[in-house]
Write a protein that holds these residues in place. Structure first.
Motif, PDB file in Angstrom:
ATOM      1  N   VAL A 258       0.843  -1.189   0.000  1.00 32.88           N
ATOM      2  CA  VAL A 258       0.000   0.000   0.000  1.00 32.88           C
ATOM      3  C   VAL A 258       0.883   1.245   0.000  1.00 32.88           C
ATOM      4  O   VAL A 258       1.916   1.287   0.681  1.00 32.88           O
ATOM      5  N   GLU A 259       0.467   2.262  -0.751  1.00 29.33           N
ATOM      6  CA  GLU A 259       1.172   3.549  -0.730  1.00 29.33           C
ATOM      7  C   GLU A 259       0.167   4.687  -0.785  1.00 29.33           C
ATOM      8  O   GLU A 259      -0.824   4.627  -1.522  1.00 29.33           O
ATOM      9  N   THR A 260       0.405   5.739   0.001  1.00 31.98           N
ATOM     10  CA  THR A 260      -0.338   6.982  -0.089  1.00 31.98           C
ATOM     11  C   THR A 260       0.659   8.124  -0.090  1.00 31.98           C
ATOM     12  O   THR A 260       1.742   8.014   0.510  1.00 31.98           O
ATOM     13  N   ARG A 261       0.336   9.227  -0.790  1.00 31.02           N
ATOM     14  CA  ARG A 261       1.270  10.336  -0.968  1.00 31.02           C
ATOM     15  C   ARG A 261       0.576  11.664  -0.626  1.00 31.02           C
ATOM     16  O   ARG A 261       0.215  12.427  -1.514  1.00 31.02           O
ATOM     17  N   PRO A 262       0.390  11.965   0.660  1.00 31.36           N
ATOM     18  CA  PRO A 262      -0.314  13.194   1.031  1.00 31.36           C
ATOM     19  C   PRO A 262       0.499  14.453   0.703  1.00 31.36           C
ATOM     20  O   PRO A 262       1.716  14.491   0.888  1.00 31.36           O
ATOM     21  N   ILE A 263      -0.211  15.476   0.228  1.00 30.07           N
ATOM     22  CA  ILE A 263       0.379  16.779  -0.084  1.00 30.07           C
ATOM     23  C   ILE A 263      -0.137  17.801   0.922  1.00 30.07           C
ATOM     24  O   ILE A 263      -1.345  17.921   1.126  1.00 30.07           O
ATOM     25  N   LYS A 264       0.770  18.521   1.542  1.00 27.56           N
ATOM     26  CA  LYS A 264       0.430  19.664   2.391  1.00 27.56           C
ATOM     27  C   LYS A 264       1.573  20.656   2.307  1.00 27.56           C
ATOM     28  O   LYS A 264       2.729  20.302   2.574  1.00 27.56           O
ATOM     29  N   GLY A 265       1.262  21.895   1.972  1.00 27.39           N
ATOM     30  CA  GLY A 265       2.261  22.936   1.792  1.00 27.39           C
ATOM     31  C   GLY A 265       2.374  23.325   0.334  1.00 27.39           C
ATOM     32  O   GLY A 265       2.633  22.472  -0.522  1.00 27.39           O
ATOM     33  N   THR A 266       2.160  24.602   0.019  1.00 23.17           N
ATOM     34  CA  THR A 266       2.111  25.069  -1.367  1.00 23.17           C
ATOM     35  C   THR A 266       2.754  26.442  -1.490  1.00 23.17           C
ATOM     36  O   THR A 266       2.570  27.298  -0.626  1.00 23.17           O
ATOM     37  N   ARG A 267       3.503  26.646  -2.572  1.00 23.40           N
ATOM     38  CA  ARG A 267       3.990  27.969  -2.959  1.00 23.40           C
ATOM     39  C   ARG A 267       3.863  28.091  -4.472  1.00 23.40           C
ATOM     40  O   ARG A 267       4.041  27.110  -5.201  1.00 23.40           O
ATOM     41  N   PRO A 268       3.594  29.298  -4.988  1.00 26.66           N
ATOM     42  CA  PRO A 268       3.493  29.464  -6.445  1.00 26.66           C
ATOM     43  C   PRO A 268       4.866  29.419  -7.105  1.00 26.66           C
ATOM     44  O   PRO A 268       5.877  29.776  -6.504  1.00 26.66           O
ATOM     45  N   ARG A 269       4.907  28.945  -8.357  1.00 23.66           N
ATOM     46  CA  ARG A 269       6.132  29.001  -9.146  1.00 23.66           C
ATOM     47  C   ARG A 269       6.343  30.410  -9.697  1.00 23.66           C
ATOM     48  O   ARG A 269       5.404  31.185  -9.837  1.00 23.66           O
ATOM     49  N   HIS A 270       7.584  30.719 -10.044  1.00 26.12           N
ATOM     50  CA  HIS A 270       7.944  32.019 -10.624  1.00 26.12           C
ATOM     51  C   HIS A 270       8.787  31.798 -11.868  1.00 26.12           C
ATOM     52  O   HIS A 270       9.582  30.861 -11.939  1.00 26.12           O
ATOM     53  N   ARG A 271       8.619  32.667 -12.841  1.00 25.84           N
ATOM     54  CA  ARG A 271       9.425  32.558 -14.059  1.00 25.84           C
ATOM     55  C   ARG A 271      10.895  32.866 -13.795  1.00 25.84           C
ATOM     56  O   ARG A 271      11.774  32.286 -14.417  1.00 25.84           O
ATOM     57  N   ASP A 272      11.148  33.808 -12.890  1.00 21.69           N
ATOM     58  CA  ASP A 272      12.519  34.145 -12.538  1.00 21.69           C
ATOM     59  C   ASP A 272      13.118  33.011 -11.700  1.00 21.69           C
ATOM     60  O   ASP A 272      12.588  32.677 -10.632  1.00 21.69           O
ATOM     61  N   PRO A 273      14.220  32.396 -12.152  1.00 27.41           N
ATOM     62  CA  PRO A 273      14.779  31.243 -11.426  1.00 27.41           C
ATOM     63  C   PRO A 273      15.145  31.542  -9.984  1.00 27.41           C
ATOM     64  O   PRO A 273      14.941  30.695  -9.102  1.00 27.41           O
TER      65      PRO A 273
END
Length: 442
Positions: A258-273
Motif C-alpha cells: 500500500v502507498e499513499t502520498r499526502p500533499i500539504k504545503g504550497t507555494r506558487p512558481r515564478h518565471r525568474d529562477p
C-alpha cells in the motif's frame, strides 16, 4: 486472463480525440499521467461494457452503499475506472454532517480493452481479456487518421472561452478569510488540530458542454501526474470530472503493498529562477507547512494501521519538495502491507475520506467543515480510481479539479488550516491553486 497487444507510438492527445470521435465520449475514462516518475503511465477506456452508479446517503430511499458496490465489482473481476465522491464518507460515518451530493456518489465503468500509454518509454499497448474485442480495437486503432475530420487541436477547441470575471463565487476570498479565522478559534479552543477548508466558483456554460475540449485546455496548462477525465454515461449522463491533481490517494499492487502520498504545503512558481528557488526554500523551511504535513502523515499512518500488518507501516519520504508547472508542494510517502484476507476496498473504506482533504481529528473536522462550506464537494476531494482484475488499485485525491453537471461547471480548491495560519495568506493561497484552472479555460 489479460492479454497485451503492442501498438505503434502516437501522440496521446490526438489519439484520444480520434478515438472519442470514432467511439463516442460517453463512458470515457482517461487516467492521464504527465510523464513524470509518478505519472509515467496513462490508461484510457472507451465504449464501456457496463456501468454502475450509486446515489444518495444512508436512510434515503433508493440509496446504495458505494463501498459495497465496489466490493462486488472487485469480486466480479474486470477492469473498472471511475470516481467516488467525498460524501461517500456518509457510508463510513453516518451522521448529519454531509451535504446531499448533486452528482453521482459513485460512477464506475468496466472497459475491455484498455489503452495503456507509457510516456517515458514512448510505448503503447492494449490490455484486455476478450480476444475478440482486443482484435477489434487493434484494427480500429490501426485505421485511425489522426489528421482527419472529427478532431480538433487543443489550441483551438470548440468550447467557448470562459473569462475570469464570468465565474460566480460561492465563497468569495473575504468570506474564506473569515472562515479561516473561525477555524483558528476552534483550534485555539482545542476543538480541532487542523482542517482543510475548501471553496468553489461556478459558471453556466452557453450551449452544450464539451468535456473533452475543456480537458484539453486543462491538461495543456496544468499537466499533473494524477490528472484525468471521466465522462459518465447511462444514469449519470451529463456529469463529468476533469482533474489536474498532483496527489495520489491510495495504491495497492498485486502483492498487497500500500502507498499513499499526502500533499500539504504550497507555494506558487515564478518565471525568474532566483525567485522560484526562494519560494521553494521558503516552503521547505516553513514550520507551519511542515507541521501541517506531518500532522496528516500521522493521521494516515493511523488509517493504514486499521488494515495493514502491524509494524509494516513506513514513511520513506517525509515532507519532500516536489515541483510542478504552477506550484511547489511538500509531499510525504506512507507505505504499508495490507493484511491477508483484506482487499483494496477494505483499505479504501478505512481511509475515506482522505486525511489531507479533511483534517484532524478527521470526524470532527468533517463536522466543522460541513457547517462552513455552502455546497457539496461531490467528486472534488473524492477520487478518480482504477480497480484492476488482479486486485490492484490506484487512485488520486481529486484536488485542482473541475466538475461538470449539465451546463454547470464548478472549480474547487482548498487550504489546510493550522494554529499559525494567517487568514489573508490562506485566501491568497486559494488563489494560487484556482488561478491556473481558471486561466486554462480563459
Amino acid at each position: 486472463m489479460s492479454q497485451r497487444h503492442p501498438l505503434s507510438w502516437r501522440e496521446p492527445w490526438p489519439l484520444v480525440q480520434a478515438l472519442a470521435a470514432a467511439l463516442g465520449s460517453e463512458g470515457l475514462v482517461w487516467l492521464d499521467g504527465d510523464g513524470s516518475p509518478q505519472g509515467r503511465c496513462s490508461r484510457l477506456g472507451l465504449a464501456p461494457l457496463e456501468q454502475r452508479v450509486c446515489r444518495g446517503l444512508p436512510g434515503q430511499a433508493g440509496a446504495e452503499d458505494p463501498f459495497a458496490e465496489l466490493a462486488a465489482l472487485a469480486e466480479g473481476g474486470g477492469h473498472w475506472m471511475g470516481w467516488l465522491s467525498y460524501e461517500a464518507g456518509a457510508w463510513v460515518e453516518p451522521a448529519s454532517h454531509w451535504h446531499h451530493p448533486d452528482m453521482a456518489l459513485l460512477w464506475a465503468a468496466r472497459h475491455d480493452p484498455v489503452l495503456v500509454i507509457d510516456h517515458e518509454a514512448r510505448e503503447q499497448w492494449l490490455e484486455g481479456e476478450d480476444p475478440t474485442r482486443l482484435a477489434a480495437f487493434a484494427t480500429l486503432l490501426a485505421g485511425l487518421d489522426l489528421d482527419g475530420a472529427g478532431t480538433h487541436t487543443p489550441a483551438d477547441p470548440p468550447q467557448a472561452a470562459i473569462p475570469p470575471t464570468a465565474w460566480h463565487w460561492h465563497t468569495p476570498p473575504e468570506r474564506f478569510a473569515e472562515q479561516v479565522a473561525q477555524i483558528l478559534s476552534w483550534i485555539a479552543a482545542g476543538d480541532l488540530f487542523q482542517a482543510n477548508l475548501t471553496a468553489c466558483c461556478e459558471h453556466q456554460l452557453e450551449g452544450a458542454a464539451d468535456p473533452l475540449a475543456l480537458y484539453g485546455r486543462l491538461r495543456r496548462a496544468c499537466a499533473a501526474p494524477f490528472g484525468g477525465l471521466a465522462i459518465a454515461g447511462a444514469a449519470a449522463a451529463g456529469e463529468a470530472v476533469l482533474s489536474a491533481s498532483p496527489e495520489r490517494f491510495l495504491r495497492v499492487d498485486g502483492a498487497g503493498l500500500v502507498e499513499t502520498r499526502p500533499i500539504k504545503g504550497t507555494r506558487p512558481r515564478h518565471r525568474d529562477p532566483e525567485a522560484d528557488a526562494d519560494a521553494a526554500a521558503d516552503l521547505v523551511c516553513s514550520p507551519k507547512d511542515r507541521a501541517e504535513n506531518v500532522m496528516i502523515v500521522d493521521l494516515l499512518r493511523n488509517d493504514l494501521g486499521r488494515v495493514c500488518v502491524p509494524g509494516s507501516i513506513q514513511v520513506p519520504q517525509l515532507v519532500g519538495l516536489e515541483s510542478y508547472r504552477q506550484v511547489h508542494h511538500l509531499t510525504s510517502v506512507v507505505q504499508g502491507q495490507l493484511r491477508n484476507g483484506l482487499t483494496a476496498i477494505d483499505l479504501l473504506r478505512a481511509c475515506w475520506p482522505g486525511g489531507s482533504i479533511t483534517g484532524a481529528p478527521k470526524i470532527r473536522a468533517c463536522e466543522r467543515l460541513h457547517g462552513l462550506e455552502p455546497v457539496p464537494r461531490g467528486p472534488y476531494c473524492g477520487s478518480l480510481f482504477r480497480l484492476g482484475s488482479d486486485g490492484s488499485f490506484d487512485s488520486s485525491i481529486l484536488i485542482r479539479s473541475l466538475l461538470l453537471r449539465g451546463q454547470r461547471l464548478r472549480a474547487h480548491a482548498g487550504c489546510g488550516i493550522v494554529a499559525d495560519s494567517d487568514p489573508g495568506g490562506e485566501a491568497e493561497e486559494l488563489g494560487w491553486k484556482l488561478q491556473p484552472l481558471l486561466e486554462a479555460l480563459a
